[in-house]
Design an enzyme around this catalytic site. Structure first.
Site, PDB file in Angstrom:
ATOM      1  N   LYS A 127       3.276   4.433  -1.095  1.00 28.35           N
ATOM      2  CA  LYS A 127       3.402   5.400  -2.189  1.00 28.35           C
ATOM      3  C   LYS A 127       4.722   6.141  -1.977  1.00 28.35           C
ATOM      4  O   LYS A 127       4.866   6.906  -1.026  1.00 28.35           O
ATOM      5  CB  LYS A 127       2.255   6.409  -2.199  1.00 28.35           C
ATOM      6  CG  LYS A 127       0.872   5.801  -2.454  1.00 28.35           C
ATOM      7  CD  LYS A 127       0.142   5.510  -1.174  1.00 28.35           C
ATOM      8  CE  LYS A 127      -1.246   4.952  -1.465  1.00 28.35           C
ATOM      9  NZ  LYS A 127      -1.883   4.424  -0.237  1.00 28.35           N
ATOM     10  N   HIS A 184       0.813  -1.209   0.000  1.00 27.96           N
ATOM     11  CA  HIS A 184       0.000   0.000   0.000  1.00 27.96           C
ATOM     12  C   HIS A 184       0.852   1.267   0.000  1.00 27.96           C
ATOM     13  O   HIS A 184       0.334   2.375   0.119  1.00 27.96           O
ATOM     14  CB  HIS A 184      -0.908  -0.032   1.241  1.00 27.96           C
ATOM     15  CG  HIS A 184      -2.070   0.886   1.192  1.00 27.96           C
ATOM     16  ND1 HIS A 184      -2.283   1.860   2.148  1.00 27.96           N
ATOM     17  CD2 HIS A 184      -3.092   0.995   0.314  1.00 27.96           C
ATOM     18  CE1 HIS A 184      -3.391   2.525   1.863  1.00 27.96           C
ATOM     19  NE2 HIS A 184      -3.900   2.027   0.760  1.00 27.96           N
ATOM     20  N   ASP A 221       0.110  18.345  19.609  1.00 27.23           N
ATOM     21  CA  ASP A 221       0.784  19.273  20.526  1.00 27.23           C
ATOM     22  C   ASP A 221       1.715  20.279  19.858  1.00 27.23           C
ATOM     23  O   ASP A 221       2.699  20.715  20.475  1.00 27.23           O
ATOM     24  CB  ASP A 221       1.579  18.481  21.572  1.00 27.23           C
ATOM     25  CG  ASP A 221       0.681  17.731  22.534  1.00 27.23           C
ATOM     26  OD1 ASP A 221      -0.545  17.900  22.453  1.00 27.23           O
ATOM     27  OD2 ASP A 221       1.204  16.980  23.374  1.00 27.23           O
ATOM     28  N   HIS A 263      -9.410  11.078   1.734  1.00 24.97           N
ATOM     29  CA  HIS A 263      -8.509   9.920   1.690  1.00 24.97           C
ATOM     30  C   HIS A 263      -7.233  10.149   2.487  1.00 24.97           C
ATOM     31  O   HIS A 263      -6.318   9.333   2.476  1.00 24.97           O
ATOM     32  CB  HIS A 263      -8.178   9.602   0.224  1.00 24.97           C
ATOM     33  CG  HIS A 263      -7.519   8.275   0.017  1.00 24.97           C
ATOM     34  ND1 HIS A 263      -6.167   8.139  -0.272  1.00 24.97           N
ATOM     35  CD2 HIS A 263      -8.005   7.004   0.060  1.00 24.97           C
ATOM     36  CE1 HIS A 263      -5.870   6.865  -0.411  1.00 24.97           C
ATOM     37  NE2 HIS A 263      -6.963   6.155  -0.213  1.00 24.97           N
ATOM     38  N   ASP A 266      16.960  10.877  -7.629  1.00 27.01           N
ATOM     39  CA  ASP A 266      18.401  11.127  -7.447  1.00 27.01           C
ATOM     40  C   ASP A 266      18.863  10.965  -6.005  1.00 27.01           C
ATOM     41  O   ASP A 266      19.975  11.390  -5.659  1.00 27.01           O
ATOM     42  CB  ASP A 266      18.781  12.525  -7.944  1.00 27.01           C
ATOM     43  CG  ASP A 266      18.611  12.689  -9.440  1.00 27.01           C
ATOM     44  OD1 ASP A 266      18.505  11.663 -10.139  1.00 27.01           O
ATOM     45  OD2 ASP A 266      18.562  13.843  -9.916  1.00 27.01           O
ATOM     46  N   LYS A 298      -4.300  10.527   5.414  1.00 36.29           N
ATOM     47  CA  LYS A 298      -3.852   9.738   6.556  1.00 36.29           C
ATOM     48  C   LYS A 298      -2.847  10.588   7.326  1.00 36.29           C
ATOM     49  O   LYS A 298      -1.634  10.459   7.162  1.00 36.29           O
ATOM     50  CB  LYS A 298      -3.183   8.432   6.107  1.00 36.29           C
ATOM     51  CG  LYS A 298      -4.106   7.487   5.314  1.00 36.29           C
ATOM     52  CD  LYS A 298      -3.871   7.603   3.857  1.00 36.29           C
ATOM     53  CE  LYS A 298      -4.603   6.556   3.023  1.00 36.29           C
ATOM     54  NZ  LYS A 298      -5.997   6.328   3.265  1.00 36.29           N
TER      55      LYS A 298
END
Length: 483
Positions: free
Chosen positions: A222, A220, A408, A401, A227, A403
């Site tokens: 991404k 899952h 704090d 979508h 470089d 996450k």
């Protein structure tokens, strides 16, 4: 006679499931949930357990680490990484309580915190892909791309155009995509990349899957590395759903990504290299563990950053532990945006404990979902959280979508992992932690902006929901181990 034999086989299979749950050390709640699934769905329940329920972490993900070649390679990655980058690592000088999280992550998934990084929050698809394409166009040595969903369309066409230009200039290109998430990626596209001299590989392709061992375990992550100098990770996949309202039924997806520069990029590169080696099962040109792919980085900014990687091959559920640590150590507030919140016992207890202790705990969750069963599974936890004082907001503007987590004014987490069992135990995931006050305040401000597009749930009103909704939630909760 046939019926009797089938019944005996069913009883033996059920006993086998129970014994496996006991031997694997599954939590009592998980054991009971799977037993209910097996009882409610005879035969099908057993099949579902074999596919979704077996504790692959205990057996190291279909014996991945028992394969000498892979085990040796993982050891080499650790050794290479330690030899080259350990001396740069530090513990961030935040409050004492947030010194615990970096140490936790360094022990459960080996990645250390590094200073002198530049981190930029990228909000939504247009900003993210503008930054990605700008980085790709400046590539001089190599481009490494890894996605759960790599879906053909306007974005992939633009990428291919850049690939052609860069291949002519001698830039190495590697594309890694998941067998399920990118199942509709055509051979025409990958062959085109191959003709340019680029390499591509599919992580656990459907054709090679074993339903009871690999089907449920997806990559899952991404990741983009250019470089060894600039990296990207977060929730955004390569799909036109992020730039076009007509690309899917849920409208333009709302999401967050993170751009990284500095020493931390090599941690992200280590994740890619490990996944690439596993997927390709070869060590091309002497392997990717070379200084060329892990260049020394000059200071780029003032952010301390740390990568958190977790998967069914891990000894510990690093992502779950990361979230648990950040929630339980929060003193003032913890704001979470996530599309799939099916927290399980540990994270639910952490959220409740923090809220009951006076911490301002808030969740933004999408009002709509791309899965009906998941929608009701998420809602099945609302009342327990609301009773403890957790504030829940339903995002109403298209599909959410993201996450992300911010706590704090000190630490942020942006990555690929949801608050559910799939991300904690079954998927290969990666998050980036950044210990930086200004970035924390920036992400907090985005959270507050998103609240303006939300409806806050109130406990008394939610308790009055229709009985039919409660039944749907109850049924979905039973099946939460496989969501």
């Amino acid at each position: 006679m046939l019926f009797t034999l089938l019944f005996i086989a069913y009883i033996l299979a059920t006993i086998g499931v129970v014994l496996n749950l006991l031997i694997s050390g599954a939590r009592p709640t998980k054991t009971m949930a799977w037993l209910l699934v097996v009882i409610v769905l005879p035969v099908l329940g057993i099949i579902l357990y074999l596919v979704f329920g077996v504790n692959r972490r205990k057996y190291k993900f279909y014996k991945i680490k028992e394969a000498q070649k892979v085990k040796k390679y993982l050891s080499r990655v650790d050794g290479f990484y330690e030899d080259h980058f350990t001396e740069q690592a530090i513990l961030p000088e935040n409050r004492d309580i947030y010194r615990k999280t970096p140490e936790l992550i360094s022990k459960n998934c080996r990645f250390l915190p590094y200073p002198d990084n530049k981190a930029k929050i990228l909000r939504n698809g247009p900003a993210t892909f503008d930054a990605i394409f700008d980085a790709l166009e400046k590539a001089e040595t190599f481009i490494h791309i890894q996605y759960y969903i790599f879906e053909e369309g306007e974005l992939t066409d633009r990428m291919m155009k850049i690939f052609k230009e860069k291949a002519k200039a001698g830039v190495e290109i590697r594309l890694l995509y998941d067998g399920v998430g990118s199942q509709f990626l055509s051979n025409k596209y990958t062959n085109q990349l191959q003709e340019l001299g680029g390499n591509h590989s599919c992580f656990l392709p459907i054709a090679n899957m074993r339903p009871t061992s690999t089907l449920n375990y997806r990559n899952h992550r991404k990741i983009i590395i250019v470089d060894g100098k600039i990296g990207f990770t977060g929730g955004i996949n390569v799909t036109d759903k992020y730039i076009r309202s007509d690309a899917g039924p849920l409208g333009i997806w709302h999401d967050m990504h993170l751009q990284l520069e500095g020493p931390i990029v090599n941690s992200l590169q280590a994740v890619f290299v490990t996944d690439w080696n596993f997927a390709t099962e070869r060590e091309e040109n002497g392997d990717l563990l070379k200084d060329k792919y892990f260049p020394k980085s000059e200071p780029k900014g003032d952010a301390v950053a740390q990568i958190v990687a977790s998967g069914p091959d891990s000894d510990f559920s690093s992502i779950r532990q990361e979230y648990f640590s950040l929630i339980t150590q929060a003193d003032d507030y913890v704001y979470i945006t996530n599309s799939y919140v099916i927290p399980g016992e540990a994270i639910l207890t952490a959220l409740q404990t923090a809220a009951l202790s006076g911490v301002d705990v808030r969740l933004i969750i999408p009002e709509t979902s791309d899965s009906v069963v998941v929608k009701w599974g998420v809602r099945s936890y609302f009342e327990e959280m609301l009773r403890a004082g957790v504030r829940i907001y339903l995002y109403k503007d298209n599909f959410l979508h993201s996450k992300t987590l911010v706590a704090d004014d000190e630490v942020i987490s942006i990555g690929t992992a949801n608050f559910d069992l799939r991300s904690f135990e079954q998927n290969f995931e990666v998050n980036a932690l950044v210990y930086n006050e200004s970035l924390a305040k920036e992400l907090k401000s985005y959270f507050m902006e998103d609240i303006e597009n939300c409806e806050e749930l109130k406990l008394e009103e939610f308790k009055e929901r229709p009985v039919g909704d409660k039944i749907k939630e109850g049924i979905a909760k039973i099946f939460s181990p496989i969501l």
